[in-house]
Design an enzyme around this catalytic site. Sequence first.
Site, short mmCIF file in Angstrom:
data_model
loop_
_atom_site.label_atom_id
_atom_site.label_comp_id
_atom_site.label_asym_id
_atom_site.label_seq_id
_atom_site.Cartn_x
_atom_site.Cartn_y
_atom_site.Cartn_z
N ASP A 30 0.84 -1.20 0.00
CA ASP A 30 0.00 0.00 0.00
C ASP A 30 0.88 1.26 0.00
O ASP A 30 0.37 2.38 -0.06
CB ASP A 30 -1.02 -0.01 1.15
CG ASP A 30 -0.37 -0.13 2.51
OD1 ASP A 30 0.88 -0.20 2.58
OD2 ASP A 30 -1.11 -0.16 3.51
N GLU A 55 9.05 -4.25 10.66
CA GLU A 55 9.45 -2.94 10.13
C GLU A 55 9.98 -2.05 11.24
O GLU A 55 9.33 -1.84 12.27
CB GLU A 55 8.25 -2.28 9.42
CG GLU A 55 8.60 -0.90 8.87
CD GLU A 55 7.64 -0.38 7.81
OE1 GLU A 55 6.72 -1.12 7.39
OE2 GLU A 55 7.81 0.78 7.40
O1 KIV Z 1 3.57 -1.13 1.65
C1 KIV Z 1 4.76 -1.49 1.71
O2 KIV Z 1 5.57 -1.16 0.83
C2 KIV Z 1 5.19 -2.29 2.84
C3 KIV Z 1 6.66 -2.56 2.98
C4 KIV Z 1 7.35 -1.36 3.49
C5 KIV Z 1 6.93 -3.74 3.82
O3 KIV Z 1 4.39 -2.71 3.62
#
Ligand code: KIV
Length: 272
Positions: free
Chosen positions: A52, A190
């Site tokens: 997202d 994260e």
């Molecule tokens: O939306 C995204 O790009 C993510 C990554 C940072 C893991 O969730």
Amino acid sequence: MSASTKPVKRVTTHILQAMKERGEKISMLTAYDFSMAGILDAAGIDVLLVGDSASNVMAGHETTLPITLDQMIYHASSVVRAVKRALVVVDLPFGSYQGNSKEALASTIRIMKESGAHAVKIEGGKEIEESVRRIISAGVPVMGHLGLTPQSIYKFGTYTVRAKEEAEARKLKEDALLLQELGCFAIVLEKIPAALGKEVSEMLHIPTIGIGAGPDVDGQVLVTHDMLGITKNFHPRFLRRYLELYDAIKEATEHYIKDVKEGDFPNEQEQY
Ligand code: KIV
């Protein structure tokens, strides 16, 4: 059979599990469109995440909150059409699962049916237990996401490192164990301390994929536009830029504009 016609062995959740068991690191990047997904897949990436983060890097929003389920499905179906080998995982966007577990399953079914993706990713732990249980019991693989969960940015107030304090670290470990017990095939960690990333990865038998979680996790993920230097003013400590594409694209565009203005393009070979 020539190399070009050899069937490609697709990456599955079982292959990722086997990679963890033999200590082979998992590579993951984001993708949102057909052209980029095809390049990343041809390079041999293991997992493509239709994140997202498309809300930020593709649509220019400040947060991941505005992107809709329809928009995620559009991005995911473009990625799926390009991919021959990688496992394609799609983020459940904000507002598509928080209501209740039936809503979470309905959103997941739309993603799986309309995009052809292979799995979904969902942010959170204990609070989304019922949704994870329901999605997995419908036969859809689920990737968890703990630590900095950007859909909760207004709760956190900042994008700084999470789980530095004992209580938050303890909750993260409990959530990780719960997600594993529910049947998640992997968990994104994260922006947490490297020591915690290591501890969680050693504690779990399923793979962990880190972004700013240090080297001792089972794989790494970056946002492709950050990794390639297409985004310009984003310099978190965890990010390694492998190219400076913003500058390269800008220079190429300036060159093209100059050629057009000076009548140098097209030349005799570039016309009919
Ligand atoms: O939306 C995204 O790009 C993510 C990554 C940072 C893991 O969730």
